[in-house]
Design a protein around this motif. Sequence first.
Motif, mmCIF file in Angstrom:
data_model
loop_
_atom_site.group_PDB
_atom_site.id
_atom_site.type_symbol
_atom_site.label_atom_id
_atom_site.label_comp_id
_atom_site.label_asym_id
_atom_site.label_seq_id
_atom_site.Cartn_x
_atom_site.Cartn_y
_atom_site.Cartn_z
ATOM 1 N N ARG A 149 1.300 -59.977 30.910
ATOM 2 C CA ARG A 149 0.887 -61.111 30.084
ATOM 3 C C ARG A 149 2.102 -62.008 29.876
ATOM 4 O O ARG A 149 3.228 -61.629 30.170
ATOM 5 C CB ARG A 149 0.308 -60.640 28.758
ATOM 6 C CG ARG A 149 1.309 -59.966 27.845
ATOM 7 C CD ARG A 149 0.636 -59.336 26.637
ATOM 8 N NE ARG A 149 1.573 -58.838 25.673
ATOM 9 C CZ ARG A 149 2.271 -57.719 25.765
ATOM 10 N NH1 ARG A 149 2.146 -56.971 26.830
ATOM 11 N NH2 ARG A 149 3.103 -57.343 24.822
ATOM 12 N N LEU A 150 1.857 -63.188 29.347
ATOM 13 C CA LEU A 150 2.935 -64.095 28.953
ATOM 14 C C LEU A 150 3.010 -64.096 27.433
ATOM 15 O O LEU A 150 1.985 -64.159 26.758
ATOM 16 C CB LEU A 150 2.667 -65.518 29.455
ATOM 17 C CG LEU A 150 2.664 -65.702 30.973
ATOM 18 C CD1 LEU A 150 2.248 -67.129 31.323
ATOM 19 C CD2 LEU A 150 4.039 -65.386 31.560
ATOM 20 N N ASP B 168 -3.314 -70.425 21.949
ATOM 21 C CA ASP B 168 -4.218 -71.127 22.844
ATOM 22 C C ASP B 168 -3.759 -70.907 24.273
ATOM 23 O O ASP B 168 -2.635 -71.223 24.630
ATOM 24 C CB ASP B 168 -4.215 -72.623 22.498
ATOM 25 C CG ASP B 168 -5.140 -73.428 23.383
ATOM 26 O OD1 ASP B 168 -4.970 -74.654 23.368
ATOM 27 O OD2 ASP B 168 -6.020 -72.859 24.046
ATOM 28 N N GLU B 169 -4.633 -70.361 25.110
ATOM 29 C CA GLU B 169 -4.278 -70.075 26.488
ATOM 30 C C GLU B 169 -4.030 -71.331 27.312
ATOM 31 O O GLU B 169 -3.428 -71.268 28.365
ATOM 32 C CB GLU B 169 -5.355 -69.225 27.149
ATOM 33 C CG GLU B 169 -5.376 -67.819 26.623
ATOM 34 C CD GLU B 169 -6.344 -66.952 27.392
ATOM 35 O OE1 GLU B 169 -6.621 -67.245 28.562
ATOM 36 O OE2 GLU B 169 -6.820 -65.977 26.816
ATOM 37 N N ASP B 170 -4.473 -72.472 26.832
ATOM 38 C CA ASP B 170 -4.272 -73.698 27.596
ATOM 39 C C ASP B 170 -2.972 -74.391 27.247
ATOM 40 O O ASP B 170 -2.683 -75.466 27.770
ATOM 41 C CB ASP B 170 -5.438 -74.663 27.352
ATOM 42 C CG ASP B 170 -6.736 -74.077 27.876
ATOM 43 O OD1 ASP B 170 -6.698 -73.408 28.925
ATOM 44 O OD2 ASP B 170 -7.789 -74.283 27.232
ATOM 45 N N GLU B 171 -2.169 -73.779 26.365
ATOM 46 C CA GLU B 171 -0.899 -74.373 26.006
ATOM 47 C C GLU B 171 -0.039 -74.514 27.233
ATOM 48 O O GLU B 171 0.006 -73.642 28.089
ATOM 49 C CB GLU B 171 -0.188 -73.430 25.021
ATOM 50 C CG GLU B 171 0.186 -74.071 23.731
ATOM 51 C CD GLU B 171 0.806 -73.027 22.806
ATOM 52 O OE1 GLU B 171 0.248 -72.806 21.763
ATOM 53 O OE2 GLU B 171 1.826 -72.457 23.149
ATOM 54 N N ALA B 172 0.704 -75.579 27.359
ATOM 55 C CA ALA B 172 1.571 -75.732 28.521
ATOM 56 C C ALA B 172 2.866 -76.372 28.192
ATOM 57 O O ALA B 172 3.215 -76.937 27.292
ATOM 58 C CB ALA B 172 0.883 -76.541 29.592
ATOM 59 N N ALA C 90 7.583 -70.189 32.731
ATOM 60 C CA ALA C 90 7.148 -68.789 32.740
ATOM 61 C C ALA C 90 5.942 -68.596 33.650
ATOM 62 O O ALA C 90 5.858 -67.605 34.380
ATOM 63 C CB ALA C 90 6.827 -68.325 31.326
ATOM 64 N N ARG C 91 5.003 -69.537 33.605
ATOM 65 C CA ARG C 91 3.828 -69.439 34.490
ATOM 66 C C ARG C 91 4.266 -69.490 35.961
ATOM 67 O O ARG C 91 3.763 -68.742 36.790
ATOM 68 C CB ARG C 91 2.825 -70.543 34.192
ATOM 69 C CG ARG C 91 2.051 -70.314 32.904
ATOM 70 C CD ARG C 91 0.799 -71.200 32.848
ATOM 71 N NE ARG C 91 0.171 -71.142 31.555
ATOM 72 C CZ ARG C 91 -0.592 -70.133 31.134
ATOM 73 N NH1 ARG C 91 -0.788 -69.091 31.914
ATOM 74 N NH2 ARG C 91 -1.139 -70.157 29.930
ATOM 75 N N SER D 170 -2.858 -64.507 30.661
ATOM 76 C CA SER D 170 -3.112 -65.024 29.319
ATOM 77 C C SER D 170 -1.782 -65.233 28.595
ATOM 78 O O SER D 170 -0.781 -64.598 28.907
ATOM 79 C CB SER D 170 -4.014 -64.067 28.537
ATOM 80 O OG SER D 170 -3.368 -62.830 28.355
ATOM 81 N N LEU D 171 -1.804 -66.125 27.636
ATOM 82 C CA LEU D 171 -0.621 -66.464 26.848
ATOM 83 C C LEU D 171 -0.863 -66.033 25.415
ATOM 84 O O LEU D 171 -1.915 -66.321 24.839
ATOM 85 C CB LEU D 171 -0.358 -67.978 26.899
ATOM 86 C CG LEU D 171 0.785 -68.494 26.026
ATOM 87 C CD1 LEU D 171 2.126 -67.990 26.538
ATOM 88 C CD2 LEU D 171 0.766 -70.015 25.999
#
Length: 191
Positions: free
Chosen positions: A7-8, A187-191, A129-130, A171-172
Amino acid sequence: MSEPSPRLVTWENGTDLVIELLLARDVETVWNALTDAETAGTWFAPFRLGEETADTGDDGDGPASRPLTFELEDADLDGSVLSCDDYDHVLLELEAFGVLGIRLLPVEGDSGDESLLVFTHTAADVESARGQAADFGPMWDTHLRLFARALGIDIAEATEPELVAAYSDLSLEAADSGDGTDSADADEDEA
């Protein structure tokens, strides 16, 4: 049978790729296998440690470090040991990868004393990280599986396409801030 669990995790100083692996061996056995310079070649690469030095920053004060070289087949991978506490953790900085950590936690399991190995690869932010997870996660996963096998632990094979798919869509979560608020639902869509 054990499986790596990636996971992140974002925290105040960056975002880590975190891979956990439950090992049916006690911490002492895992640590000794992890830190044996020659047998590390069965799961990553043999390594050699240099003499401890004092890293000095602008103020002349800094943490002690120890040069480290992994002897790969076609080249050396240089870095340093930033922190090490026997039977607990080791924190490395490798020129080609950045900061990596391995922590061992004792766990009471079905087979008695077990160890939770927590591997981290630190990045400056979520986007980096991604990218690191997609680029290096399958490699780290493979080496952790090889490490488990070196300990005599039965662990499933994973194909490269399976690993690439898994590490390209992690997932974050936010690290617990320790202030009593629950921040694990990032929020998994955080970037």
